[in-house]
Write a protein that holds these residues in place. Structure first.
Motif, PDB file in Angstrom:
ATOM      1  N   UNK A  26       4.046  32.276 -12.056  1.00 28.76           N
ATOM      2  CA  UNK A  26       3.459  32.811 -13.289  1.00 28.76           C
ATOM      3  C   UNK A  26       4.531  33.491 -14.141  1.00 28.76           C
ATOM      4  N   UNK A  27       5.429  34.225 -13.515  1.00 28.92           N
ATOM      5  CA  UNK A  27       6.466  34.955 -14.255  1.00 28.92           C
ATOM      6  C   UNK A  27       7.372  34.004 -15.032  1.00 28.92           C
ATOM      7  N   UNK A  28       7.712  32.851 -14.434  1.00 27.60           N
ATOM      8  CA  UNK A  28       8.562  31.900 -15.164  1.00 27.60           C
ATOM      9  C   UNK A  28       7.836  31.344 -16.384  1.00 27.60           C
ATOM     10  N   UNK A  29       6.530  31.109 -16.265  1.00 26.72           N
ATOM     11  CA  UNK A  29       5.753  30.644 -17.415  1.00 26.72           C
ATOM     12  C   UNK A  29       5.744  31.706 -18.505  1.00 26.72           C
ATOM     13  N   UNK A  30       5.570  32.947 -18.092  1.00 29.49           N
ATOM     14  CA  UNK A  30       5.538  34.060 -19.047  1.00 29.49           C
ATOM     15  C   UNK A  30       6.870  34.193 -19.780  1.00 29.49           C
ATOM     16  N   UNK A  31       7.972  34.141 -19.037  1.00 31.16           N
ATOM     17  CA  UNK A  31       9.295  34.364 -19.633  1.00 31.16           C
ATOM     18  C   UNK A  31       9.786  33.164 -20.443  1.00 31.16           C
ATOM     19  N   UNK A  32       9.602  31.957 -19.907  1.00 34.22           N
ATOM     20  CA  UNK A  32      10.149  30.773 -20.572  1.00 34.22           C
ATOM     21  C   UNK A  32       9.226  30.257 -21.665  1.00 34.22           C
ATOM     22  N   UNK A  33       7.950  30.060 -21.337  1.00 34.75           N
ATOM     23  CA  UNK A  33       7.027  29.470 -22.309  1.00 34.75           C
ATOM     24  C   UNK A  33       6.463  30.481 -23.294  1.00 34.75           C
ATOM     25  N   UNK A  34       6.187  31.711 -22.822  1.00 37.13           N
ATOM     26  CA  UNK A  34       5.575  32.705 -23.705  1.00 37.13           C
ATOM     27  C   UNK A  34       6.616  33.503 -24.488  1.00 37.13           C
ATOM     28  N   UNK A  35       7.680  33.936 -23.819  1.00 29.84           N
ATOM     29  CA  UNK A  35       8.697  34.752 -24.495  1.00 29.84           C
ATOM     30  C   UNK A  35       9.843  33.921 -25.064  1.00 29.84           C
ATOM     31  N   UNK A  36       9.922  32.626 -24.680  1.00 23.61           N
ATOM     32  CA  UNK A  36      10.934  31.743 -25.262  1.00 23.61           C
ATOM     33  C   UNK A  36      12.323  31.883 -24.670  1.00 23.61           C
TER      34      UNK A  36
ATOM     35  N   UNK B 209      18.394  32.789 -18.898  1.00 26.11           N
ATOM     36  CA  UNK B 209      17.940  34.142 -19.216  1.00 26.11           C
ATOM     37  C   UNK B 209      16.810  34.572 -18.278  1.00 26.11           C
ATOM     38  N   UNK B 210      15.931  33.645 -17.976  1.00 19.67           N
ATOM     39  CA  UNK B 210      14.840  33.919 -17.036  1.00 19.67           C
ATOM     40  C   UNK B 210      15.399  34.299 -15.669  1.00 19.67           C
ATOM     41  N   UNK B 211      16.441  33.582 -15.241  1.00 18.19           N
ATOM     42  CA  UNK B 211      17.074  33.879 -13.948  1.00 18.19           C
ATOM     43  C   UNK B 211      17.643  35.297 -13.938  1.00 18.19           C
ATOM     44  N   UNK B 212      18.206  35.718 -15.083  1.00 12.72           N
ATOM     45  CA  UNK B 212      18.739  37.070 -15.165  1.00 12.72           C
ATOM     46  C   UNK B 212      17.658  38.114 -15.033  1.00 12.72           C
TER      47      UNK B 212
END
Length: 262
Positions: free
Chosen positions: A38-48, A53-56
């Motif tokens: 869920x967090x990857x969806x939030x960071x990549x798809x929702x926050x762009x 950057x998501x890995x960081x």
């Protein structure tokens, strides 16, 4: 021996954990999306954010994020295309403590609220009144929507039993009403405040005393004594590009420099 899985850092738990179609479905059709997915969806798809950057943010390798993200997208596609229920649970994760310099405002706000709730909400008894004051350098801060700190007073039998200064962590305007409501605030004392913020406070049942100036502690003592000098019709609702912080929006007139808590 297999290498242990490194916990993935998340900003906060999802607000909603279960989604289901209106049509009937079987229990074995439930799609499980892990919290780290869920967090990857939030960071990549929702926050762009990019995968790097998501890995960081999650404090893992980019290749790890890529695998988690691919798995998450396939699960979401399965649930949407086939009309299946989705539940978010499990996974290898830990909640961020707010110290990662890459953290988002969402993360800092979540941790700020967690700290406030831990130190304040659990301490409030049934007979305790909680008073919040917009606060800066000992004074009642004059712009509700831009206050950086509240001073929180707990009162029992008309006497102050504790006082704590807490950060709003960058939240402003109507969101402050939600924060005050979450920590079970009964009364807010402030300077200037806009109509939107006033309505937000009213909607959550918090009594507002605006137009107050001077020492914050003295204002609370005056409220408890029944002689607080406040303005029930205080306004601060004119906005412009320029804002002068030395302007006193607690006076009995409209703020002409804006950004004061609409």
């Amino acid at each position: 021996m297999p290498r242990p899985v490194k916990c993935r850092t998340i900003c906060e738990m999802p607000k909603t954990l279960e989604f289901a179609p209106l049509t009937a479905w079987e229990e074995d059709e439930l799609v499980i999306l892990t919290v780290d997915e869920f967090e990857t969806i939030c960071l990549i798809d929702n926050e762009g954010l990019s995968q790097e950057e998501c890995a960081g943010r999650m404090q893992v390798a980019r290749t790890t994020v890529q695998k988690i993200y691919d798995s998450a997208r396939k699960k979401l596609a399965n649930a949407l295309v086939n009309g299946l229920p989705l539940k978010i649970e499990g996974g290898e994760y830990r909640t961020c403590d707010g110290t990662n310099h890459l953290c988002s405002a969402r993360c800092h706000v979540a941790n700020c609220r967690s700290r406030i709730e831990h130190t304040l909400t659990k301490l409030k008894g049934e007979n305790t009144m909680r008073i919040a004051v917009t606060y800066e350098n000992g004074q009642v801060f004059q712009h509700f929507g831009h206050t950086q700190t509240f001073k929180i007073f707990d009162v029992e039998d008309g006497k102050i039993i504790s006082a704590d200064v807490v950060s709003t962590n960058g939240q402003g305007h109507g969101a402050l009403a939600d924060l005050l409501n979450e920590i079970q605030t009964d009364v807010i004392i402030c300077g200037g405040i806009g109509a939107g913020a006033k309505n937000a406070l009213e909607n959550v049942g918090i009594k507002m005393y605006g137009g107050v100036t001077g020492d914050a502690d003295e204002a609370v003592n005056a409220y408890l004594a029944g002689n607080l000098d406040y303005n029930p019709d205080v306004k601060c609702d004119h906005h412009s590009e320029e804002h002068h912080h030395d302007h006193d929006c607690g006076d009995n007139h409209e703020c002409k420099h804006g950004h004061c808590g609409e």
